[in-house]
Design a protein around this motif. Structure first.
Motif, mmCIF file in Angstrom:
data_model
loop_
_atom_site.group_PDB
_atom_site.id
_atom_site.type_symbol
_atom_site.label_atom_id
_atom_site.label_comp_id
_atom_site.label_asym_id
_atom_site.label_seq_id
_atom_site.Cartn_x
_atom_site.Cartn_y
_atom_site.Cartn_z
ATOM 1 N N GLU A 18 -37.659 30.614 -1.473
ATOM 2 C CA GLU A 18 -38.845 31.321 -1.967
ATOM 3 C C GLU A 18 -38.771 32.833 -1.743
ATOM 4 O O GLU A 18 -39.734 33.545 -2.029
ATOM 5 N N ARG A 41 -43.344 30.583 -6.472
ATOM 6 C CA ARG A 41 -42.888 30.688 -7.863
ATOM 7 C C ARG A 41 -41.446 31.157 -7.968
ATOM 8 O O ARG A 41 -40.833 31.064 -9.045
ATOM 9 N N LEU A 82 -40.941 30.579 -20.106
ATOM 10 C CA LEU A 82 -41.246 30.108 -18.751
ATOM 11 C C LEU A 82 -42.711 30.396 -18.462
ATOM 12 O O LEU A 82 -43.137 31.555 -18.488
ATOM 13 N N ARG A 83 -43.454 29.359 -18.171
ATOM 14 C CA ARG A 83 -44.871 29.507 -17.833
ATOM 15 C C ARG A 83 -45.024 29.364 -16.320
ATOM 16 O O ARG A 83 -44.781 28.285 -15.764
ATOM 17 N N LEU A 84 -45.385 30.438 -15.674
ATOM 18 C CA LEU A 84 -45.541 30.459 -14.216
ATOM 19 C C LEU A 84 -46.990 30.221 -13.835
ATOM 20 O O LEU A 84 -47.910 30.666 -14.540
ATOM 21 N N PRO A 126 -38.545 29.926 -6.755
ATOM 22 C CA PRO A 126 -37.549 28.927 -7.195
ATOM 23 C C PRO A 126 -37.563 28.706 -8.707
ATOM 24 O O PRO A 126 -36.507 28.446 -9.307
ATOM 25 N N LEU A 127 -38.737 28.801 -9.324
ATOM 26 C CA LEU A 127 -38.795 28.667 -10.784
ATOM 27 C C LEU A 127 -38.053 29.814 -11.467
ATOM 28 O O LEU A 127 -37.370 29.618 -12.481
ATOM 29 N N LEU A 128 -38.189 31.034 -10.917
ATOM 30 C CA LEU A 128 -37.477 32.180 -11.477
ATOM 31 C C LEU A 128 -35.971 32.028 -11.301
ATOM 32 O O LEU A 128 -35.196 32.354 -12.207
ATOM 33 N N ARG A 129 -35.546 31.529 -10.145
ATOM 34 C CA ARG A 129 -34.108 31.344 -9.901
ATOM 35 C C ARG A 129 -33.523 30.351 -10.908
ATOM 36 O O ARG A 129 -32.451 30.583 -11.483
ATOM 37 N N ALA A 130 -34.222 29.251 -11.103
ATOM 38 C CA ALA A 130 -33.727 28.265 -12.060
ATOM 39 C C ALA A 130 -33.741 28.814 -13.483
ATOM 40 O O ALA A 130 -32.839 28.537 -14.280
ATOM 41 N N HIS A 131 -34.737 29.594 -13.798
ATOM 42 C CA HIS A 131 -34.867 30.127 -15.158
ATOM 43 C C HIS A 131 -33.737 31.093 -15.489
ATOM 44 O O HIS A 131 -33.193 31.077 -16.602
ATOM 45 N N THR A 176 -29.881 28.679 -5.738
ATOM 46 C CA THR A 176 -31.182 28.136 -5.332
ATOM 47 C C THR A 176 -31.761 28.841 -4.111
ATOM 48 O O THR A 176 -32.971 28.774 -3.880
#
Length: 667
Positions: free
Chosen positions: A304, A278, A262-264, A280-285, A290
């Motif tokens: 968020e 960032r 995962l590239r944040l 939401p990206l962690l939650r999906a990862h 959500t």
């Protein structure tokens, strides 16, 4: 006497090289002078032999031999250039072999040629790809390559190309060959091909059983749908290796779940209670909801929000990557997320296991039921018969400046009541005195003269430097196992006193184990009866090994001091933590070892000049015990009270330093 006309006619035909018609011959002989019959009319043409029989011409030229016809030259071999196959995939594989870029950097040109021959035999058909995708056999090999870390190998060295989408013929050809190359490299590494052993030490000389490229690919192609097991079988199957592998798996714990990198985007460090785009990206990862779930007292949160659920997921990931599990999204965690697909770097404890697993690859993959194993850092010998431990003994090994080499050999015979010869490194300093000496003994030693060479022989006996028995396994280092008259040295905890050979405590017990027809009591009856050679009924493998970490017979993991400093350079060569450092610098310079020869009498070799700043060590309790058959003592000479001033050698406990040092080489 008048020569008959018929004889002149036949002789003329012989000398002119032509058997013309009778009329022509008659015309030619009308002008032929009998005085010049010995000269051919056409010297450039070979003469033809006349018919044999009663014709006087057959005896007129006794030295004449007809010239044999010259053989026609053999036709030059016809070299045909390889022809590309007609099908597109075969043509693409054929063309890839002609490209200069390597398939893998560590594969040699010989490996590439063997791969080409293998593919040529199958008309350049792909081995791993069918209908544009990997076969089940290819997936089995890929899974083994991905799990290379289980055997202490580096999975990053065996990359498998991607076949996403609809690859064209060129991409298929490249991918198929690269998977073959990766499998071949794995097989070679599993058999000990990862390290250039000469870069560690010139005294590490095992005969590595590196597999041939064609043999590897043939074996995998014939393994059916599961060639991954056939590939894994190139790793050692020995009990010692498997025990270290099991401990490595235990140390690493359960295999972590595969995580996609995962590239944040850049941003500040996040702690619980903060809000950031960032999140939401962690939650999906991490597969979380959500948005934070609502409670009776609070409505659902915003996507968020960096809440406790997200922080716990981050903390779990941190612990899996060896980071502090505080749940804070810091720079180290962001970098670890971006590099999550790469396996974690081995720890120092893992490196210790991997280094010693690598040393098992220097031995045969299957040691067999009968063998002798000497573990040098442990100062111990073990004899195995029928697959089980028959006996073990303490041993004395080489000092760090005269190390015992690492290799495998075959014991062929034992010698009871052996003789010992003064090594050339000592003998050359005595050459001037021996040149003019006519006696048969010299300070208790026998003077042996062979042609223009002389040597000093210590006869068998209780004072002999080799003791009462030695065990021979011919090798390039001229080392072997033997007895010693100074058995008090075996009581020391650190037993590195020799010049390379291995001295065995209670060697007659070892003889009882390796000579089935000779009991210990029967062998001891031979003492004092002259030198006796006893051949083994079958050659017995002897392995001089170097394990600083191992699992003993009781299942206990043990570590040993690195006597020769080999661990650090091996870690460096394998890319493991702890490589390099002062341990390498402390190793003394290795001297080249040559097979001993008798010293010439006619030449004198001056002793090297003493260096005032070099310390001199005489720490061994009994320095004379440091003699092996071809070893040289460390500047120890006992002066006798003999009238001729001849020194005595080999008498235990009576050595004193000589005025000048002799060579510190192996011999």
């Amino acid at each position: 006497m008048r020569v008959p006309r018929s004889s002149l006619v036949a002789l003329a035909a012989l000398l002119t090289g032509s058997l013309a018609s009778a009329g022509a011959l008659g015309a030619e002989t009308a002008t032929l002078d009998p005085a010049v019959l010995g000269t051919p009319a056409h010297p450039a043409e070979p003469a033809q032999a006349a018919p044999t029989g009663s014709d006087p011409v057959s005896t007129a030229l006794p030295d004449y031999k007809p010239e044999a016809p010259k053989p026609e030259p053999a036709p030059a071999p016809v070299v045909t250039a390889p022809v590309a196959p007609a099908d597109p995939l075969g043509a693409a594989i054929f063309a890839r072999f002609a490209d200069t870029p390597p398939l893998l950097l560590r594969l040699t040109g010989k490996d590439r040629d063997a791969m080409r021959a293998f593919y040529e035999a199958r008309a350049y058909k792909p081995l791993w790809i069918a209908d544009g995708g990997w076969t089940e056999a290819a997936k089995s090999v890929s899974a083994r390559l991905a799990a290379a870390a289980e055997d202490g190998l580096d999975a990053r060295a065996y990359t498998v190309p991607n076949l996403a989408g609809t690859p064209d013929a060129k991409a298929v050809a490249d991918a198929d060959l690269r998977l073959s190359a990766a499998a071949l490299l794995y097989a070679k590494d599993a058999r000990g091909g990862r390290i250039n052993l000469a870069s560690i030490s010139r005294l590490i000389t095992p005969q590595l059983d590196l597999p041939d490229a064609g043999a590897v690919l043939t074996k995998l192609s014939e393994a059916g749908a599961n060639p991954g097991e056939a590939l894994q079988a190139y790793n050692p199957s020995t009990t010692g290796y498997q025990a270290l592998k099991t401990r490595l798996a235990t140390l690493r714990g359960p295999a972590p779940t595969a995580v996609t990198p995962l590239r944040l985007p850049p941003g500040p460090a996040l702690k619980t209670g903060m809000r950031d785009p960032r999140v939401p990206l962690l939650r999906a990862h991490f597969g979380l909801e959500t948005r934070p779930a609502g409670t009776l007292d609070r409505a659902p949160g915003e996507p968020e929000d960096y809440d406790a659920t997200v922080a716990d997921a981050v903390a779990k990931f941190q612990r899996g990557r060896g980071l502090p599990g505080n749940g804070v999204l810091n720079v180290q965690t962001v970098l670890a997320l971006a590099d999550a697909g790469r396996p974690a770097r081995a720890s120092g404890s893992e490196a210790e296991l991997i280094v010693n697993m690598e040393r098992w690859r220097w031995l045969p993959g299957d040691l067999g039921p009968d063998y002798i194993l000497v573990n040098i850092p442990e100062y111990r010998l073990r004899a195995y018969r029928g697959g089980s431990l028959r006996d073990e003994a303490r041993v004395i090994v080489g000092k760090p400046e005269s190390r015992t080499p690492l290799f495998s050999g075959l014991m062929e015979y034992a010698v009871v009541n052996p003789s010992w010869y003064v090594p050339p490194s000592i003998l050359k300093t005595m050459a001037p005195k021996l040149a003019g000496y006519g006696g048969k003994t010299w300070g208790g030693y026998e003077v042996v003269r062979r042609g223009g060479h002389v040597s000093l022989r210590q006869p068998p006996g209780e004072r002999n430097a080799l003791g009462f028995i030695k065990f021979m396994f011919p090798n390039q280092h001229a080392v072997y196992l033997h007895d010693t008259p100074n058995r008090s040295l075996f009581s020391a905890a650190k037993r590195d006193f020799s010049h390379g050979c291995v001295r065995v405590d209670d060697p007659f017990r070892l003889a009882d184990a390796v000579l089935p027809d000779w009991s210990e009591a029967r062998l001891k009856k031979l003492i004092g009866k002259g030198e006796r050679t006893i051949r083994l009924p079958a050659k017995l493998p002897v392995h001089l090994a170097y394990f600083t970490a191992y699992v003993d017979d009781g299942g206990t993991f043990r570590t040993l001091p690195d006597l020769y400093g080999y661990d650090a350079p091996m870690r460096a060569a394998l890319g493991l933590p702890g490589g390099g450092g002062p341990a390498i610098a402390k190793l003394p310079e290795e001297k080249a070892r040559r097979k001993p020869e008798a010293a010439p009498v006619a030449q004198a070799h001056p002793a090297p000049r003493r260096e005032a700043a070099r310390p001199r060590r005489y720490a061994d309790p009994e320095p004379s015990a440091r003699y092996d058959e071809y070893d040289s003592p460390r500047r120890h000479v006992r002066r006798s009270a003999r009238a001729d001033g001849a020194p005595e050698y080999g008498e235990p406990g009576l050595w004193t330093p000589a005025p000048a040092p002799v060579s510190r080489g192996w011999w």
